[in-house]
Motif scaffolding. Structure first.
Motif, mmCIF file in Angstrom:
data_model
loop_
_atom_site.group_PDB
_atom_site.id
_atom_site.type_symbol
_atom_site.label_atom_id
_atom_site.label_comp_id
_atom_site.label_asym_id
_atom_site.label_seq_id
_atom_site.Cartn_x
_atom_site.Cartn_y
_atom_site.Cartn_z
ATOM 1 N N ARG A 97 -10.531 -23.655 34.942
ATOM 2 C CA ARG A 97 -11.762 -24.445 35.055
ATOM 3 C C ARG A 97 -12.953 -23.538 35.385
ATOM 4 O O ARG A 97 -14.045 -23.698 34.854
ATOM 5 C CB ARG A 97 -11.595 -25.510 36.137
ATOM 6 C CG ARG A 97 -10.531 -26.550 35.794
ATOM 7 C CD ARG A 97 -10.379 -27.560 36.914
ATOM 8 N NE ARG A 97 -11.584 -28.362 37.077
ATOM 9 C CZ ARG A 97 -11.827 -29.132 38.133
ATOM 10 N NH1 ARG A 97 -10.958 -29.164 39.129
ATOM 11 N NH2 ARG A 97 -12.947 -29.836 38.204
ATOM 12 N N LYS B 2 -17.828 -18.414 31.239
ATOM 13 C CA LYS B 2 -18.175 -18.418 29.812
ATOM 14 C C LYS B 2 -19.628 -18.815 29.575
ATOM 15 O O LYS B 2 -20.340 -18.159 28.798
ATOM 16 C CB LYS B 2 -17.222 -19.314 29.040
ATOM 17 C CG LYS B 2 -15.858 -18.676 28.801
ATOM 18 C CD LYS B 2 -14.949 -19.581 27.972
ATOM 19 C CE LYS B 2 -13.604 -18.875 27.727
ATOM 20 N NZ LYS B 2 -12.668 -19.735 26.964
ATOM 21 N N ALA C 251 -13.979 -21.759 32.263
ATOM 22 C CA ALA C 251 -14.649 -22.604 31.263
ATOM 23 C C ALA C 251 -16.022 -23.067 31.716
ATOM 24 O O ALA C 251 -16.970 -23.098 30.921
ATOM 25 C CB ALA C 251 -13.770 -23.811 30.942
#
Length: 981
Positions: A59, A66, A62
């Motif tokens: 998590r 990123k 993401a």
């Protein structure tokens, strides 16, 4: 972007790569007594922890990393922080992959029948890798915190970031109650990791409780301790990062732009722990992990910790109520003052530990605490530093060893103008052996000084290769040529060589100048680089003269020796033309005395008196020059002064190393740039150390032992006496070899060799006395009587070093006598042995007819070269040795061989009386045919041990002289000559 990331990664790795491996590879075996069911439950819990952690990391990747990585900025300053973020992501991914790998391993073990043993716990047998990954991650994370990376990241304007911002805020509520985004990001990227380590500790504690006492429980306990250290390390890393970040916020851009580096950590601030400069010039003192910074107003100074020394004992009186620490750096020393001893102690400890860690290139693990107590920083260090402040070293860079803020030991010093010095340093100055290159201004060449240095200046022996084809080898003092030295010019234009005394970089005193272009050699006195005083000039042709010089010009009258043995005493010009009053003594005995002058193109004009006398029956001995003008004890004082200084210093090794190193070598060898000294270092079987020399001297005081020791010492190019002998042989060769091989200089040369033996003996006695004093012994008053004239012991030992030049001078001096002698030998060689015995009036009962082998058709008159053969061969060995003692011993053995042969003939012991000895010895001499017998006889006579005078050996030498003189006078009548043929 990749390049910058790589450089940051290398920088970080250099800071953490040296952390100790706290986990060694362990081999775990599943003990039969292990609590299988209990450990299996803990193993299941560990799998659950890992899966939850991996899900959390996914998590974070993401929702945070990123989107942030998609927001690459364009501003150069922001790009630097972005590179740190890229590196942080790399560390994050490595940890995530490691977690995933271990989860897969745990899932595989869960279904295995033998699960439940402690070898299934990867955090035990992969602890070293686990620790390394976490250290790398948190060091990089802390770097990002220092440069306020999270604050800058939240200001990103990229679309990817804006789209995820709402979702991200929802996710971050799980980690912090902060409403601000930057603190939330900070917490999200470190809190899960710290919580995960806490979970590990809880599970390991449970595992330890399930195990019985023994090796397995000890292993788990050790791992728990290391995880506790990791927790402490992370806390300290984050605390230092926040401490440092707050500092950068408080300082102005003028400081942060220069001082702010991601890897740099603030360790202490004088505003938090008060301390001040003794001069009150610094408002603030900042201790970082790599530099010490003093701030005053809008300026600051920074000092690399690798070259910071902390001294508690300042040697300075503290003001009442103050406690001082002295800080030493390469260019500045200052005092820090604290108001109480505890504050001073804390600062001292932090400074010393920071310096030690900077020198080691790594931080302690943990950063502070019991593991960080370590040893103090070494006083001696190796580092490179560029000097900035005013002084002789401004602009220079030094790379090498340091001691208390100064170059000390081996090092290299380079200046911007191309100068560089490689060698030994002491307390910041060139001291010991060193090689210095100095560029020449007008040429692309260097002057190379390979010398000994004393407190920053050339002193002692050295070799200098000047860029102008000049080479000097000799002594220096205070950067100038001083004492004995040799200057040689190898250029084809005007080759020359000077060997002699120097004073203040100029030729002063006694010296020898060889002008190779003109084929002349000057031997005499110098003043300020000019011939000044008494001097002798020797020409290649054999002509020589003695004159007084003033400022390089001849003045007054002199002596001119011509090739035909004529002698002119008076005034003459530079081109050797007689002028003014003078006296010309011709070789035939005529003497012309009057006034001389030259007529252009018409030869010599004179007005005077010609005294005639019959031609002398024997040639006059060649005139000897320089004996009165140059007292032997004043000729080479520079060589002896250096040895005397070495002796007076107590034979210190550094003095021995610099006092002399002369060794005869070719000009090509002189020019080798890597040459150290003329000593043949490491090439001798015997190695001499200063402390061993004095020790060994005491052990060799009896005559036989001493002679062996001196012979060994004088042959060595490393022993002080051997070095002294080589320097003297260099001076001797420069004077009397080549052009200097002139028979008019024999007296000077002979005098020098005898004086050298005397001085070497004196220096030996000085060494012995010093050795005895160091041992607390008193020199024996009852010295060996045979050693009272020790120079006679030394002379034969040093003679080989001077023999080639000395022998040539003797041959030239007695050349005419030897020519007459050789003529006599040629005539006597026409006789057969029996005819020669008869011619020399040898009594017939002494003829060794038994030694002659005759055939039936041979007559005794035809048999040659068989009589007294053993004595003849013995005498021929006279030319195989240079030692007068050995030559006399050969003469004695020749006499014994004669007596032995006669005794054999008479079949009884027989002592040869003088009347019988002389003709027999003359027979042997004529058959031995020694070419330069006159030179040999006179060399023996001049250099023999005085104790042999009046003895048997002196008698035999006198007999040999008589034979030599008699053979010179032999002139056979034509009828005798034809009869013998």
């Amino acid at each position: 972007m990749g390049g910058k990331s790589s450089s940051l990664e290398n920088a970080e790795n250099s800071r953490i790569s040296a952390f100790p491996e706290v986990f060694s590879s362990q081999e775990f075996s599943c003990a039969a007594s292990c609590q299988a069911m209990s450990t299996a439950g803990i193993l299941g819990s560990l799998l659950q922890v890992e899966e939850n952690f991996s899900s959390c990391l996914a998590r974070i990747d993401a929702l945070i990393l990123k989107p942030l990585l998609q927001a690459e900025p364009h501003d150069p300053k922001e790009k630097e922080n972005f590179q740190l973020l890229v590196l942080l992501n790399d560390r994050f991914q490595a940890l995530w992959n490691f977690t995933e790998e271990n989860s897969r391993n745990l899932r595989g073990k869960r279904g295995s029948s033998d699960s439940g043993c402690i070898q299934d716990f990867y955090i035990l047998w992969k602890g070293d890798l686990f620790l390394s990954l976490y250290i790398q991650y948190f060091v990089t994370f802390a770097n990002f915190v220092v440069v306020q990376g999270f604050e800058q990241a939240t200001k990103s304007k990229s679309e990817a970031w804006k789209l995820h911002k709402a979702l991200l805020k929802e996710f971050l509520r799980d980690f912090t109650s902060e409403s601000s985004l930057a603190p939330a990001l900070h917490a999200a990227l470190h809190k899960p990791f710290r919580d995960h380590i806490q979970s590990y500790l809880q599970l390991l504690s449970q595992l330890q409780g399930q195990l019985q006492e023994g090796s397995e429980q000890d292993v788990v306990a050790a791992v728990i301790r290391e995880f506790g250290k990791l927790e402490s390390f992370i806390s300290q890393v984050l605390d230092e990062a926040c401490f440092t970040k707050e500092l950068w916020k408080s300082l102005g851009y003028k400081f942060t732009d220069v001082l702010c580096v991601p890897e740099r950590r603030l360790l202490e601030d004088s505003r938090n722990l008060p301390i001040s400069s003794g001069s009150a010039r610094s408002e603030r003192l900042l201790l970082f992990d790599d530099v010490l910074v003093l701030i005053q107003g809008n300026s600051f100074q920074s000092f690399d910790l690798k070259l910071v020394w902390v001294d508690e004992n300042c040697g300075e009186k503290s003001a009442p109520g103050l406690y001082n620490l002295r800080i030493t750096t390469p260019e500045e020393t200052f005092v820090l003052s604290a108001k109480d001893p505890q504050m001073k102690a804390v600062w001292k400890w932090k400074l010393e530990q920071a310096v030690r860690q900077a020198l080691n290139g790594k931080r302690d693990f943990p950063l502070w605490g019991r593991s960080g107590e370590g040893s103090e920083a070494p006083s001696r260090r190796f580092f490179t530093y560029a000097f900035r402040t005013e002084g002789r070293l401004r602009g220079a860079t030094y790379e090498g060893e340091w001691l208390w803020g100064k170059p000390h030991g081996k090092g290299t010093l380079k200046w911007r103008d191309g100068r560089n010095h490689v060698g030994d340093f002491q307390e910041g100055l060139e001291h010991g052996f060193g090689i210095c290159l100095v560029p020449r201004r007008s040429e692309d060449r260097y002057d190379c000084y390979k010398c000994h240095w004393y407190q920053g200046k050339m002193r002692g022996y050295g070799i200098c290769e000047y860029g102008s084809d000049l080479v000097y080898k000799g002594y220096f003092k205070d950067n100038v040529r001083q004492g004995f030295g040799i200057l040689e010019n190898f250029s084809a234009e005007h080759p020359f060589k000077y060997t002699g005394q120097w004073e203040n970089d100029k030729r002063n005193g006694y010296g020898v100048w060889e002008d190779k272009e003109r084929g002349e050699r000057y031997i005499g006195m110098w003043l300020d680089d000019q011939r000044h005083g008494e001097g002798i000039v020797v020409a290649q042709s054999g002509l020589c003269y003695q004159r007084t010089f003033h400022a390089d010009k001849m003045v007054g009258s002199g002596i001119l020796l011509l090739e035909d043995d004529s002698v002119y005493e008076g005034n003459f010009t530079e081109d050797l033309t007689f002028v003014g009053k003078g006296k010309l003594s011709l070789a035939n005995g005529f003497v012309l005395e009057g006034t001389f002058g030259a007529r252009s193109g018409r030869g010599l004009r004179t007005r005077g008196v010609l005294n005639t006398a019959p031609e002398p029956e024997e040639p006059r001995p060649a005139a000897q020059l320089g004996l009165k003008e140059f007292p032997v004890e004043q000729r080479w004082t520079g060589i002896f002064e250096q040895f005397l200084e070495f002796l007076q210093s107590g034979c210190k090794e550094e003095m021995e190393e610099s006092f002399t190193g002369f060794h005869i070598q070719s000009s090509k060898e002189l020019r080798k740039s890597q040459e150290y000294l003329f000593c043949q270092r490491g090439t001798e079987e015997i190695s001499w150390k200063t402390e061993d020399i004095l020790e060994e001297l005491i052990q060799h005081q009896d005559l036989q032992s001493l002679q062996s020791y001196l012979e060994k010492a004088l042959k060595s190019s490393l022993h002080p006496l051997g070095k002294l002998l080589r320097a003297l042989s260099v001076a001797f060769q420069a004077t009397y070899s080549g052009i200097g091989a002139n028979r008019h200089l024999l007296g000077m040369a002979q005098e020098e060799v005898k004086f050298y033996s005397k001085k070497i003996w004196e220096f030996y006695q000085g060494l012995l006395q010093l050795a005895l004093e160091q041992k607390g012994q008193v020199p024996s008053e009852e010295a060996d009587p045979s050693l009272q004239k020790g120079s006679s012991l030394v002379l034969p030992l040093i003679l080989p070093a001077f023999y080639p030049e000395l022998s040539m001078l003797y041959m030239l001096q007695h050349q005419r006598e030897d020519e007459l002698y050789c003529q006599g030998i040629v005539e006597l060689s026409l006789f057969s042995d029996i005819q020669l015995l008869e011619f020399l009036d040898v009594q017939k009962h002494l003829w060794p007819l038994k030694d002659l082998t005759l055939t039936s058709n041979q007559r005794r008159s035809l048999v040659k070269d068989k009589c007294f053969l053993s004595a003849t061969e013995c005498l021929q060995k006279l030319i195989t040795t240079v030692d007068p003692r050995e030559k006399l011993e050969i003469l004695r053995k020749t006499y014994e061989e004669l007596e032995h042969t006669v005794s054999r003939l008479l079949e009884k012991e027989f002592r040869l009386p003088m009347d019988d000895l002389l003709p027999l010895l003359m027979f042997v001499v004529s058959r031995a045919k020694i070419q330069h017998l006159g030179a040999e006889i006179h060399l023996i006579r001049d250099l023999m041990d005085p104790t042999n005078q009046g003895g048997m050996l002196d008698f035999l030498l006198t007999a040999l002289e008589s034979c030599y003189e008699h053979i010179q006078r032999i002139r056979l009548h034509p009828k005798e000559s034809s009869h013998s043929s």
